[in-house]
Design a protein around this motif. Sequence first.
Motif, PDB file in Angstrom:
ATOM      1  N   GLU A  23      72.289 -35.029   9.268  1.00  0.00           N
ATOM      2  CA  GLU A  23      72.752 -33.192   9.871  1.00  0.00           C
ATOM      3  C   GLU A  23      73.340 -32.295   8.464  1.00  0.00           C
ATOM      4  O   GLU A  23      73.125 -31.068   8.751  1.00  0.00           O
ATOM      5  N   GLU A  24      74.454 -33.399   8.484  1.00  0.00           N
ATOM      6  CA  GLU A  24      75.463 -31.941   7.959  1.00  0.00           C
ATOM      7  C   GLU A  24      75.201 -31.747   5.587  1.00  0.00           C
ATOM      8  O   GLU A  24      74.774 -30.546   5.820  1.00  0.00           O
ATOM      9  N   ILE A  25      74.049 -32.801   5.614  1.00  0.00           N
ATOM     10  CA  ILE A  25      73.405 -32.065   4.540  1.00  0.00           C
ATOM     11  C   ILE A  25      72.511 -31.123   4.794  1.00  0.00           C
ATOM     12  O   ILE A  25      72.695 -30.295   3.459  1.00  0.00           O
ATOM     13  N   LYS A  32      71.005 -26.068   3.519  1.00  0.00           N
ATOM     14  CA  LYS A  32      70.088 -25.208   3.519  1.00  0.00           C
ATOM     15  C   LYS A  32      68.879 -25.508   3.323  1.00  0.00           C
ATOM     16  O   LYS A  32      68.139 -24.500   3.304  1.00  0.00           O
ATOM     17  N   ILE A  33      68.591 -26.769   4.132  1.00  0.00           N
ATOM     18  CA  ILE A  33      67.068 -27.605   3.897  1.00  0.00           C
ATOM     19  C   ILE A  33      67.107 -28.201   5.229  1.00  0.00           C
ATOM     20  O   ILE A  33      68.022 -28.506   6.188  1.00  0.00           O
ATOM     21  N   PRO A  34      65.842 -28.097   5.959  1.00  0.00           N
ATOM     22  CA  PRO A  34      65.071 -28.861   7.133  1.00  0.00           C
ATOM     23  C   PRO A  34      65.543 -30.744   7.117  1.00  0.00           C
ATOM     24  O   PRO A  34      65.193 -30.693   6.309  1.00  0.00           O
ATOM     25  N   MET A  35      65.986 -30.640   8.618  1.00  0.00           N
ATOM     26  CA  MET A  35      67.128 -32.263   7.976  1.00  0.00           C
ATOM     27  C   MET A  35      65.714 -32.755   8.186  1.00  0.00           C
ATOM     28  O   MET A  35      65.954 -34.377   7.438  1.00  0.00           O
ATOM     29  N   GLY A  36      64.299 -33.008   8.423  1.00  0.00           N
ATOM     30  CA  GLY A  36      63.209 -34.029   8.238  1.00  0.00           C
ATOM     31  C   GLY A  36      63.060 -34.504   6.746  1.00  0.00           C
ATOM     32  O   GLY A  36      62.259 -34.182   6.246  1.00  0.00           O
ATOM     33  N   THR A  37      63.565 -32.782   5.815  1.00  0.00           N
ATOM     34  CA  THR A  37      63.112 -33.256   4.310  1.00  0.00           C
ATOM     35  C   THR A  37      64.983 -33.782   3.941  1.00  0.00           C
ATOM     36  O   THR A  37      63.944 -34.467   2.724  1.00  0.00           O
ATOM     37  N   VAL A  38      65.520 -34.182   4.283  1.00  0.00           N
ATOM     38  CA  VAL A  38      66.552 -34.833   3.605  1.00  0.00           C
ATOM     39  C   VAL A  38      65.996 -36.085   3.496  1.00  0.00           C
ATOM     40  O   VAL A  38      66.990 -36.146   2.003  1.00  0.00           O
ATOM     41  N   MET A  39      65.772 -37.124   3.461  1.00  0.00           N
ATOM     42  CA  MET A  39      65.635 -38.817   3.846  1.00  0.00           C
ATOM     43  C   MET A  39      64.795 -38.288   2.635  1.00  0.00           C
ATOM     44  O   MET A  39      65.612 -39.057   1.957  1.00  0.00           O
ATOM     45  N   HIS A  75      65.995 -39.970  -1.267  1.00  0.00           N
ATOM     46  CA  HIS A  75      65.222 -41.315  -1.674  1.00  0.00           C
ATOM     47  C   HIS A  75      64.681 -41.041  -3.486  1.00  0.00           C
ATOM     48  O   HIS A  75      65.318 -41.967  -4.325  1.00  0.00           O
ATOM     49  N   ARG A  76      64.189 -39.665  -3.092  1.00  0.00           N
ATOM     50  CA  ARG A  76      63.902 -39.618  -4.366  1.00  0.00           C
ATOM     51  C   ARG A  76      64.853 -39.672  -5.030  1.00  0.00           C
ATOM     52  O   ARG A  76      64.409 -39.892  -5.969  1.00  0.00           O
ATOM     53  N   ALA A  77      65.862 -39.113  -4.652  1.00  0.00           N
ATOM     54  CA  ALA A  77      67.060 -39.007  -5.772  1.00  0.00           C
ATOM     55  C   ALA A  77      68.069 -40.089  -5.971  1.00  0.00           C
ATOM     56  O   ALA A  77      67.749 -40.786  -7.291  1.00  0.00           O
ATOM     57  N   GLY A 102      69.057 -31.337  -8.496  1.00  0.00           N
ATOM     58  CA  GLY A 102      69.357 -31.050  -6.823  1.00  0.00           C
ATOM     59  C   GLY A 102      69.711 -32.234  -6.585  1.00  0.00           C
ATOM     60  O   GLY A 102      69.959 -32.762  -5.520  1.00  0.00           O
ATOM     61  N   HIS A 103      68.704 -33.437  -7.396  1.00  0.00           N
ATOM     62  CA  HIS A 103      69.194 -35.270  -6.764  1.00  0.00           C
ATOM     63  C   HIS A 103      70.640 -35.314  -7.232  1.00  0.00           C
ATOM     64  O   HIS A 103      71.437 -36.145  -6.332  1.00  0.00           O
ATOM     65  N   ARG A 104      71.759 -34.556  -8.440  1.00  0.00           N
ATOM     66  CA  ARG A 104      72.733 -34.830  -8.413  1.00  0.00           C
ATOM     67  C   ARG A 104      73.614 -34.448  -7.002  1.00  0.00           C
ATOM     68  O   ARG A 104      75.007 -34.695  -6.264  1.00  0.00           O
ATOM     69  N   GLU A 105      73.338 -32.995  -6.517  1.00  0.00           N
ATOM     70  CA  GLU A 105      74.190 -32.536  -5.244  1.00  0.00           C
ATOM     71  C   GLU A 105      73.628 -33.811  -3.448  1.00  0.00           C
ATOM     72  O   GLU A 105      74.652 -33.669  -3.284  1.00  0.00           O
ATOM     73  N   ILE A 106      72.212 -34.278  -4.107  1.00  0.00           N
ATOM     74  CA  ILE A 106      72.303 -34.408  -2.516  1.00  0.00           C
ATOM     75  C   ILE A 106      72.727 -35.834  -2.795  1.00  0.00           C
ATOM     76  O   ILE A 106      73.138 -36.998  -1.459  1.00  0.00           O
TER      77      ILE A 106
END
Lengths: 229, 156
Positions: free
Chosen positions: A192-194, A199-206, A210-212, A176-180
């Motif tokens: 938005e593209e990520i 297939k995750i909410p845009m609000g969780t991308v950041m 950052h965890r990655a 998961g970390h590698r993908e993002i």
Amino acid sequence: MTLDTPIVGPARDAEKKTRGRGKASPTATAPSVAAGVDLEEATDRQLVTWTRRGDLAAGDLLARRCRRPAYLLALQLMRNPDDAMDVAQDAMLRFFSTLDRIDKGRPVRPWLYAIVRNRARDLMRRRQVRRHDPIAADDPEGGVELVSAAPRPDADAERAELQRRVWSALARLSEGHREILVLRDYQDLSYEEIATVLKIPMGTVMSRLHRARKALRDQLIGDEGTSAP
Amino acid sequence: MTDRTQHPTASAPCGRRFAEELLSGYLDGALTQGDRQRVRLHLEDCPDCRARFQEMTTLREATMTTRFAIPADDQWDETPRGALSLWSRRLGWALVVTWAAGLACFLLWQIAAGPESLLEKTVIFGGILGVVLLFISVLSDRLRAIPTDRYTQVHK
């Protein structure tokens, strides 16, 4: 951790720079049968529309535009050129067989990237059944050739070393970390593209990104600790 | 985007009440103007977060400037088959197999009901059975290989 590699100006993905410069085939440069316009000037979205209508030249150009970014993403996810080619070929087949399902008004590339990502995950899981570790521990670069392009030798060597360290550290992150990280920092996709690709909410991308990034930093620090005399 | 700069997080480098993930949003240019301004002010005031942000910037520049060797254009001459081609081929195979099976059954029935002796019928059916078994053997091997054969999906 010491990360003092000089910061360069705005960077762009190599694929974006070379996009559209590829060897043009006679079919691709021919005027579109469906639209009567020069295909080279068409957007991906237009090419999808014309391909759906049966325009073979549009389909050919769409394939030539998409296969290299598909391969690049597959390479960054699979970390092996042969596997990347397999994934890219599979993904291109799936992409062309699902053109009708691409939402109108939505960009095409995230759809393609989502297919590549899913195919890569499928292949990795199949490989893990046969081979416990998909990435050989003694070959962290996985046979992937990193190309250096900086003109100054000193800065080039320093940056290339950091690039190699980051690439190696990526192999030891979770999937998961590698993908993002690949989607954002190597592919330069927007949040938005990520969100579309993963297939995750845009609000969780950041927060996930950052965890990655923290995981990558921790991995680099760990690598420094293990390599120190 | 809501104001998250004052939410407490235990992992912020400075230990202050600061949502560290906003550093990533700031780095990527994904914050609202208000959040951007707050992060900027925090970075001016906080050397720990500033150092962390500098590290993040350096790492991002390293990844973004990484180039990968890509296969030459002549390795990309294979074009994926379209959905129409795949489905028409599947339908065509189904029709051909059905037709061949029907024709074979008809011929076998004609032979069985014909005036040939038992020996002649045994020789004919034995030969046919051998060919059918060989065909089934080859077909089953081929079907088993299809899932891993990527060349079935491309034009040469």
